[in-house]
Write a protein that holds these residues in place. Structure first.
Motif, PDB file in Angstrom:
ATOM      1  N   THR A 196       0.824  -1.205   0.000  1.00  0.00           N
ATOM      2  CA  THR A 196       0.000   0.000   0.000  1.00  0.00           C
ATOM      3  C   THR A 196       0.861   1.259   0.000  1.00  0.00           C
ATOM      4  N   LEU A 197       1.975   1.211   0.677  1.00  0.00           N
ATOM      5  CA  LEU A 197       2.883   2.361   0.682  1.00  0.00           C
ATOM      6  C   LEU A 197       3.443   2.606  -0.717  1.00  0.00           C
ATOM      7  N   ARG A 198       3.810   1.533  -1.402  1.00  0.00           N
ATOM      8  CA  ARG A 198       4.343   1.678  -2.761  1.00  0.00           C
ATOM      9  C   ARG A 198       3.283   2.224  -3.720  1.00  0.00           C
ATOM     10  N   VAL A 199       2.048   1.747  -3.573  1.00  0.00           N
ATOM     11  CA  VAL A 199       0.978   2.211  -4.453  1.00  0.00           C
ATOM     12  C   VAL A 199       0.666   3.678  -4.158  1.00  0.00           C
ATOM     13  N   LEU A 200       0.568   4.045  -2.885  1.00  0.00           N
ATOM     14  CA  LEU A 200       0.325   5.442  -2.534  1.00  0.00           C
ATOM     15  C   LEU A 200       1.457   6.326  -3.067  1.00  0.00           C
TER      16      LEU A 200
ATOM     17  N   LEU B 187       3.781  10.364  -6.699  1.00  0.00           N
ATOM     18  CA  LEU B 187       4.958  10.736  -7.490  1.00  0.00           C
ATOM     19  C   LEU B 187       4.769  10.628  -8.991  1.00  0.00           C
ATOM     20  N   ARG B 188       3.912   9.704  -9.426  1.00  0.00           N
ATOM     21  CA  ARG B 188       3.739   9.489 -10.869  1.00  0.00           C
ATOM     22  C   ARG B 188       2.261   9.357 -11.210  1.00  0.00           C
ATOM     23  N   PRO B 189       1.475  10.397 -10.950  1.00  0.00           N
ATOM     24  CA  PRO B 189       0.026  10.317 -11.199  1.00  0.00           C
ATOM     25  C   PRO B 189      -0.268  10.053 -12.668  1.00  0.00           C
ATOM     26  N   GLY B 190      -1.271   9.223 -12.875  1.00  0.00           N
ATOM     27  CA  GLY B 190      -1.706   8.932 -14.242  1.00  0.00           C
ATOM     28  C   GLY B 190      -0.951   7.796 -14.902  1.00  0.00           C
ATOM     29  N   GLU B 191       0.179   7.387 -14.344  1.00  0.00           N
ATOM     30  CA  GLU B 191       0.935   6.281 -14.938  1.00  0.00           C
ATOM     31  C   GLU B 191       0.416   4.950 -14.398  1.00  0.00           C
ATOM     32  N   PRO B 192       0.559   3.881 -15.166  1.00  0.00           N
ATOM     33  CA  PRO B 192       0.097   2.569 -14.703  1.00  0.00           C
ATOM     34  C   PRO B 192       0.844   2.152 -13.423  1.00  0.00           C
ATOM     35  N   LEU B 193       0.076   1.909 -12.360  1.00  0.00           N
ATOM     36  CA  LEU B 193       0.679   1.635 -11.057  1.00  0.00           C
ATOM     37  C   LEU B 193       1.448   0.317 -11.000  1.00  0.00           C
ATOM     38  N   ASP B 194       1.044  -0.650 -11.806  1.00  0.00           N
ATOM     39  CA  ASP B 194       1.802  -1.903 -11.806  1.00  0.00           C
ATOM     40  C   ASP B 194       3.202  -1.679 -12.365  1.00  0.00           C
ATOM     41  N   LYS B 195       3.335  -0.786 -13.334  1.00  0.00           N
ATOM     42  CA  LYS B 195       4.653  -0.466 -13.902  1.00  0.00           C
ATOM     43  C   LYS B 195       5.467   0.382 -12.926  1.00  0.00           C
ATOM     44  N   VAL B 196       4.812   1.362 -12.300  1.00  0.00           N
ATOM     45  CA  VAL B 196       5.495   2.278 -11.385  1.00  0.00           C
ATOM     46  C   VAL B 196       5.998   1.544 -10.147  1.00  0.00           C
ATOM     47  N   THR B 197       5.162   0.641  -9.631  1.00  0.00           N
ATOM     48  CA  THR B 197       5.498  -0.021  -8.366  1.00  0.00           C
ATOM     49  C   THR B 197       6.209  -1.347  -8.534  1.00  0.00           C
TER      50      THR B 197
END
Length: 165
Positions: A18-22, A27-37
């Motif tokens: 949850t910390l990584r997703v938040l 930090l990277r709004p609008g980007e795919p969260l699976d890629k970001v995290t």
């Protein structure tokens, strides 16, 4: 006692996913969260669900966004604690100045007297060393402590004779 909502938010922040997703939302709004995290989509989905229940994320028409205002809201729910009255006189454990006003000086002297054990006799040099830790004018402190009845002196030996316990 800590509020249940505060506990829930702290619990969410204590979970890696949850910390990584938040963090990704912030930090990277609008980007795919699976890629970001680097997390699996299902893990991201479950984390987003928990973050939404905790008030830290909300789903907009376009996707998800973080709700940092939740932290400000939670801070408002915490009752303020009164400041320690000694904070006005001590900085880093040292006395800024010896208060001129007697009532304030008595409060400071009572605080300082606590470093001396009741029933223990101290030679003047030990008293000076202890008082020097509070203020450079240790002689004035020693004199005030004796004059106000916090310490008693006899033949250059001191002992605590007053103050709160």
């Amino acid at each position: 006692m800590i509020d249940k909502h505060i506990s829930r938010v702290l619990g969410l922040l204590g979970q890696d996913d949850t910390l990584r997703v938040l963090s990704g939302l912030v930090l990277r709004p609008g980007e795919p969260l699976d890629k970001v995290t680097g997390l699996d989509r299902e893990v991201v989905s479950k984390a987003l669900d928990r973050l939404e229940r905790g008030g830290l994320a909300v789903q907009d028409g376009d996707g998800w966004r973080a709700r940092p205002e939740t932290f400000r809201e939670l801070l408002r729910t915490i009752p303020s604690t009164p400041a320690d009255p000694m904070d006005a006189f001590l900085v880093g454990g040292r006395l800024v100045s010896i208060p001129v006003k007697r009532t304030k000086r008595l409060m400071v002297l009572d605080y300082i007297a606590q470093v001396f054990e009741v029933g223990v006799r101290y030679p003047e040099k030990e008293v000076d060393v202890a008082l020097r830790a509070f203020h450079d004018d240790y002689a004035a402190l020693r004199r005030y402590l004796v004059d106000e009845g916090f310490l008693t002196r006899e033949a250059n030996v001191y002992w605590r004779s007053g103050g709160t316990t």
